[in-house]
Design a protein around this motif. Sequence first.
Motif, PDB file in Angstrom:
ATOM      1  N   SER A 256      33.855  26.397  20.289  1.00 30.26           N
ATOM      2  CA  SER A 256      34.258  26.984  18.953  1.00 30.26           C
ATOM      3  C   SER A 256      34.917  28.232  18.581  1.00 30.26           C
ATOM      4  CB  SER A 256      32.990  26.756  18.026  1.00 30.26           C
ATOM      5  OG  SER A 256      32.197  27.663  18.585  1.00 30.26           O
ATOM      6  N   LYS A 283      40.101  23.214  20.696  1.00 26.26           N
ATOM      7  CA  LYS A 283      38.636  22.944  21.240  1.00 26.26           C
ATOM      8  C   LYS A 283      38.829  22.145  22.466  1.00 26.26           C
ATOM      9  CE  LYS A 283      34.469  21.587  18.978  1.00 26.26           C
ATOM     10  NZ  LYS A 283      33.877  20.740  17.799  1.00 26.26           N
ATOM     11  N   SER A 284      37.685  22.407  23.102  1.00 24.90           N
ATOM     12  CA  SER A 284      37.726  21.526  24.434  1.00 24.90           C
ATOM     13  C   SER A 284      38.640  22.058  25.611  1.00 24.90           C
ATOM     14  CB  SER A 284      37.772  20.328  24.508  1.00 24.90           C
ATOM     15  OG  SER A 284      37.002  19.560  23.345  1.00 24.90           O
TER      16      SER A 284
END
Length: 366
Positions: A256, A283-284
């Motif tokens: 995040s 994100k990721s």
Amino acid sequence: MKPSANVEGEQTAVHFDAVTKRFDDVVALNAVTLGVGRSEFVTLLGPSGCGKTTLLKLAAGFLRPDGGSISIEGKRVNDIPTYQRGIGMMFQNYALFPHMSVAENVAYGLKTRRVPRVERDKRVADALALVKLKGMENRKPRQLSGGQQQRVALARALVINPTVLLLDEPFSALDKSLRTSMQVELREIQRKLGLTTIFVTHDQGEALSMSDRVAVMSEGRIRQLGSPVDVYRSPADPFVAGFVGDNNRLRGQLVSMQAKQATVALGDALVKVPGESLSGLEKSAAVDLFVRPEQFSIVAPEEPCAIKGSVVAQIYQGGHVDLQIECAGERLLVRSPGEQAILCWPMGAPVGIAIQADRCSAFPAA
Ligand SMILES: Nc1ncnc2c1ncn2[C@@H]1O[C@H](COP(=O)(O)OP(=O)(O)OP(=O)(O)O)[C@@H](O)[C@H]1O
Ligand SMILES: [Mg+2]
């Protein structure tokens, strides 16, 4: 022209403005801009061939830039010869004149400047006292230890009362304890005289311990300019993170992103890092997390969130122990204060590693 101000608001003694230097097809310096404040001690730190000596030679006037300008005390010096720049120098191979005595070596720069005899003798005596070589005036360089020869070279640079002192790896030939004592002495002399100094080294410990600010260089550019604490704690990019001090690089995943802080997952552990260097990442996304060896601590392998591994090397360093821990095919360096680590975590022992998660840095995965 008025001297420009540097970041601290003091006056700039030496200013490189977009300085470029090429040797045939090698770009030794690529648009380097750097301001050195009056009385400041700035170190150029970087690997071999990154352009440190070239930048110093440009300041000294041994080389001319292909682009940009160099000023000393607000005056453009691009077209001013070395002897009119007020520079004291000590270069990588600082060779003293072997046939001259210590006093003659130190007096040389004053003779060429036609300083009268009486004044010359006084200034040589003062310079030798400053570097603690009183009583050695009549010795030849071969009758001195390595450290003493280094002091003669320093006295020779100081005796002309330079505006700027340029030092290119002056202590690289000395053993560790002599180097440490010369570092302390040089800094004392530099502070006492309030002398603007540009110091070159590829030794990051030397740079961190001596400097007001460090310019970390790579491939002809300054990658980061900051206080030793800045470049160590808040590296600007992965190169600086990997070059300044020991660091572990681990692959994590961005979880995040808040206003200024990002959270990165490393296995089951969540690590908070400054967000600026990851801004724009999805994100990721894969992230390279840099963790200093002293930010790791060894815990029991069954602790939650610990990275599991086993001890493959113990390196006793006197005040601390460096442990190499193999985790999923990678070796991590963990620094443990004192000596207990040697007994507590023997070779082959299964261990867990926890991260003190507040001071890591992270960049998009390379
Ligand atoms: N006179 C020269 N002719 C051609 N190339 C040069 C010359 N001087 C330096 N270079 C090249 O310019 C680059 C920068 O060299 P420089 O001597 O400034 O490096 P450095 O950072 O001082 O390295 P070191 O730590 O090894 O002293 C290198 O690629 C070097 O080979
Ligand atoms: Mg060099």
